[in-house]
Design a protein around this motif. Structure first.
Motif, short mmCIF file in Angstrom:
data_model
loop_
_atom_site.label_atom_id
_atom_site.label_comp_id
_atom_site.label_asym_id
_atom_site.label_seq_id
_atom_site.Cartn_x
_atom_site.Cartn_y
_atom_site.Cartn_z
N GLY A 31 0.82 -1.21 0.00
CA GLY A 31 0.00 0.00 0.00
C GLY A 31 0.85 1.25 0.00
O GLY A 31 0.55 2.23 -0.70
N ALA A 32 1.94 1.23 0.78
CA ALA A 32 2.85 2.38 0.80
C ALA A 32 3.51 2.57 -0.56
O ALA A 32 3.71 3.71 -1.01
N LEU A 33 3.86 1.47 -1.20
CA LEU A 33 4.47 1.54 -2.53
C LEU A 33 3.54 2.22 -3.52
O LEU A 33 3.95 3.09 -4.30
N PHE A 34 2.27 1.85 -3.48
CA PHE A 34 1.29 2.47 -4.38
C PHE A 34 1.18 3.97 -4.13
O PHE A 34 1.23 4.78 -5.06
N LEU A 35 1.08 4.37 -2.86
CA LEU A 35 0.93 5.79 -2.54
C LEU A 35 2.21 6.58 -2.80
O LEU A 35 2.16 7.78 -3.04
N ALA A 36 3.35 5.89 -2.76
CA ALA A 36 4.62 6.56 -3.04
C ALA A 36 4.85 6.75 -4.53
O ALA A 36 5.57 7.67 -4.94
N SER A 37 4.26 5.90 -5.32
CA SER A 37 4.52 5.89 -6.76
C SER A 37 3.62 6.88 -7.50
O SER A 37 2.63 7.39 -6.97
N ASP A 38 3.96 7.11 -8.77
CA ASP A 38 3.17 8.00 -9.60
C ASP A 38 1.84 7.38 -10.01
O ASP A 38 1.00 8.05 -10.61
N ARG A 39 1.63 6.11 -9.70
CA ARG A 39 0.35 5.47 -10.00
C ARG A 39 -0.78 6.03 -9.13
O ARG A 39 -1.95 5.84 -9.44
N SER A 40 -0.41 6.70 -8.05
CA SER A 40 -1.43 7.32 -7.18
C SER A 40 -1.37 8.84 -7.29
O SER A 40 -1.70 9.55 -6.34
N ALA A 41 -0.98 9.34 -8.46
CA ALA A 41 -0.71 10.76 -8.65
C ALA A 41 -1.92 11.66 -8.41
O ALA A 41 -1.76 12.87 -8.19
N PHE A 42 -3.13 11.10 -8.44
CA PHE A 42 -4.34 11.92 -8.24
C PHE A 42 -5.03 11.57 -6.92
O PHE A 42 -6.22 11.80 -6.75
N ILE A 43 -4.27 11.02 -5.98
CA ILE A 43 -4.83 10.64 -4.67
C ILE A 43 -4.12 11.45 -3.59
O ILE A 43 -2.90 11.38 -3.45
N THR A 44 -4.88 12.21 -2.83
CA THR A 44 -4.30 12.97 -1.72
C THR A 44 -5.37 13.22 -0.67
O THR A 44 -6.57 13.25 -0.96
N GLY A 45 -4.94 13.36 0.58
CA GLY A 45 -5.85 13.62 1.68
C GLY A 45 -6.67 12.41 2.12
O GLY A 45 -7.65 12.56 2.84
N GLN A 46 -6.23 11.22 1.73
CA GLN A 46 -7.02 10.01 1.98
C GLN A 46 -6.37 9.12 3.04
O GLN A 46 -5.18 9.20 3.30
N THR A 47 -7.19 8.26 3.63
CA THR A 47 -6.71 7.24 4.57
C THR A 47 -7.08 5.87 4.01
O THR A 47 -8.26 5.55 3.87
N LEU A 48 -6.05 5.10 3.67
CA LEU A 48 -6.24 3.78 3.10
C LEU A 48 -6.23 2.74 4.21
O LEU A 48 -5.20 2.53 4.86
N LYS A 49 -7.37 2.11 4.46
CA LYS A 49 -7.43 1.04 5.46
C LYS A 49 -6.94 -0.27 4.84
O LYS A 49 -7.44 -0.70 3.79
N ILE A 50 -5.97 -0.88 5.48
CA ILE A 50 -5.47 -2.19 5.07
C ILE A 50 -5.61 -3.10 6.28
O ILE A 50 -4.70 -3.20 7.11
N ASP A 51 -6.78 -3.70 6.42
CA ASP A 51 -7.11 -4.40 7.67
C ASP A 51 -7.80 -5.74 7.48
O ASP A 51 -8.27 -6.34 8.44
N GLY A 52 -7.85 -6.23 6.25
CA GLY A 52 -8.46 -7.54 6.00
C GLY A 52 -9.93 -7.59 6.33
O GLY A 52 -10.51 -8.67 6.48
N GLY A 53 -10.56 -6.44 6.42
CA GLY A 53 -11.98 -6.39 6.74
C GLY A 53 -12.27 -6.42 8.23
O GLY A 53 -13.35 -6.81 8.65
N LEU A 54 -11.31 -6.00 9.04
CA LEU A 54 -11.54 -5.93 10.49
C LEU A 54 -12.57 -4.86 10.83
O LEU A 54 -13.41 -5.06 11.70
N VAL A 55 -12.50 -3.74 10.12
CA VAL A 55 -13.46 -2.67 10.32
C VAL A 55 -14.15 -2.39 9.00
O VAL A 55 -13.52 -1.91 8.05
N ILE A 56 -15.41 -2.73 8.91
CA ILE A 56 -16.17 -2.52 7.67
C ILE A 56 -17.43 -1.71 7.99
O ILE A 56 -18.14 -2.02 8.92
#
Length: 244
Positions: free
Chosen positions: A219-244
Motif C-alpha cells: 500500500g505504501a508503494l502504491f501511494l509513493a509511486s506516480d500510480r497514485s498521482a491523483f490521490i491525496t488527503g485520503q486514509t487507506l485502510k489495510i485491515d483484512g476487513g476488520l473494520v467494515i
C-alpha cells in the motif's frame, strides 16, 4: 515503480518499516534512507541493498532532523517520498494511564510526524512534487479500549494529513499527503500477545487472519509511486476487513 526516487522511511529497523524499506529498494528507488534510533538492526539492509542507507535518527530530535534533511538536500537536492512510520504504544486503561505514558506516545506518534513533515515538506514544495505517507491505524479511525493515547495520536495524524493535502498543494506543487490505517499485523509489537487475543482478532477479521508487513508495504508503494498521482488527503485502510 520508484525509479530514481529519493525516499525516507522512519522506524525502518523492524516490522512494517523494515518491509517498506526493502520493498522500496527492490522497486529501484535511487536511495532509501532507513531512519531509526537503532541502526544496529539495519546493517544487513545496507549490505543487502546498495540503495539503502541506515541513519540513526530520533523523530523527537528536531535539530537532528533538520541536519539530516540538509544532508540529503546537499547530496541529492530533493526528497521524493517520506514515510512517517515510527511509532510506539504504551497501552493502559485511562484510569491507570500515567502522564508519562501519554506524553511519550504523543511525542513520538504525533509530534514526531509533525517534526519530520515540517522539515521535509518545504523541500518537496520547492521541487514541485512529493508524496508523504503517514502510518495511522484503525485504532485512530475506530478507537480501542486501553489505547487513549495511541488512538488520539493516530486520529491526529489523519487530521494533519487532510490539512497538509490542501496546504502543500495550494501554490501548484503536486505534493500529496495520505495515511495508511493498518489493521492487525504480524509485527514485533504483536508477537507477545496472548494466543487467545490473537485468535479473537483473527475471528473479527473478515479474512480470518492477521496481515503481514508486506500487505502494508505494498500500500505504501502504491501511494509513493506516480500510480497514485491523483490521490491525496485520503486514509487507506489495510485491515483484512476488520473494520467494515
Amino acid at each position: 515503480m520508484l525509479k530514481d526516487k529519493i525516499c525516507v522511511v522512519t522506524g525502518g529497523a523492524q516490522g512494517i518499516g523494515r518491509c517498506i524499506v526493502e520493498t522500496f529498494a527492490n522497486q529501484d528507488a535511487k536511495m532509501v534512507y532507513a531512519c531509526d534510533m537503532n541502526t544496529s538492526d539495519m546493517t544487513d539492509l545496507e549490505s543487502q541493498f546498495a540503495n539503502v542507507r541506515a541513519i540513526e535518527l530520533n523523530v523527537c530530535d528536531r535539530s537532528s532532523i533538520v541536519h539530516f534533511v540538509e544532508q540529503v538536500k546537499t547530496e541529492f537536492g530533493r526528497i521524493d517520498v517520506l514515510v512517517n512510520n515510527a511509532g510506539i504504544t504504551r497501552d493502559n486503561l485511562i484510569e491507570k494511564m500515567t502522564e508519562e505514558e501519554w506524553d511519550l506516545v504523543a511525542d513520538v506518534n504525533l509530534k514526531g510526524v509533525f517534526n519530520m513533515t515540517q522539515a521535509v515538506a518545504p523541500l518537496m514544495m520547492d521541487n514541485g512534487k512529493g508524496s508523504i505517507i503517514t502510518m495511522s491505524s484503525i485504532v485512530g479511525t475506530d478507537g480501542n479500549i486501553g489505547q487513549s493515547n495511541y488512538a488520539a495520536t493516530k486520529g491526529g495524524v489523519i487530521a494533519m494529513t487532510k490539512g497538509w493535502s490542501k496546504e502543500f498543494a495550494r501554490k501548484g506543487a503536486e505534493v500529496r499527503a495520505n495515511c495508511i490505517a493498518p489493521g492487525f499485523i504480524e509485527t514485533p509489537m504483536t508477537v507477545d500477545l496472548p494466543e487467545k487475543v490473537l485468535d479473537y482478532m483473527k475471528g473479527k477479521t473478515a479474512l480470518k487472519r492477521m496481515g503481514k508487513p508486506l500487505d502494508i508495504a505494498e500500500g505504501a508503494l502504491f501511494l509513493a509511486s506516480d500510480r497514485s498521482a491523483f490521490i491525496t488527503g485520503q486514509t487507506l485502510k489495510i485491515d483484512g476487513g476488520l473494520v467494515i
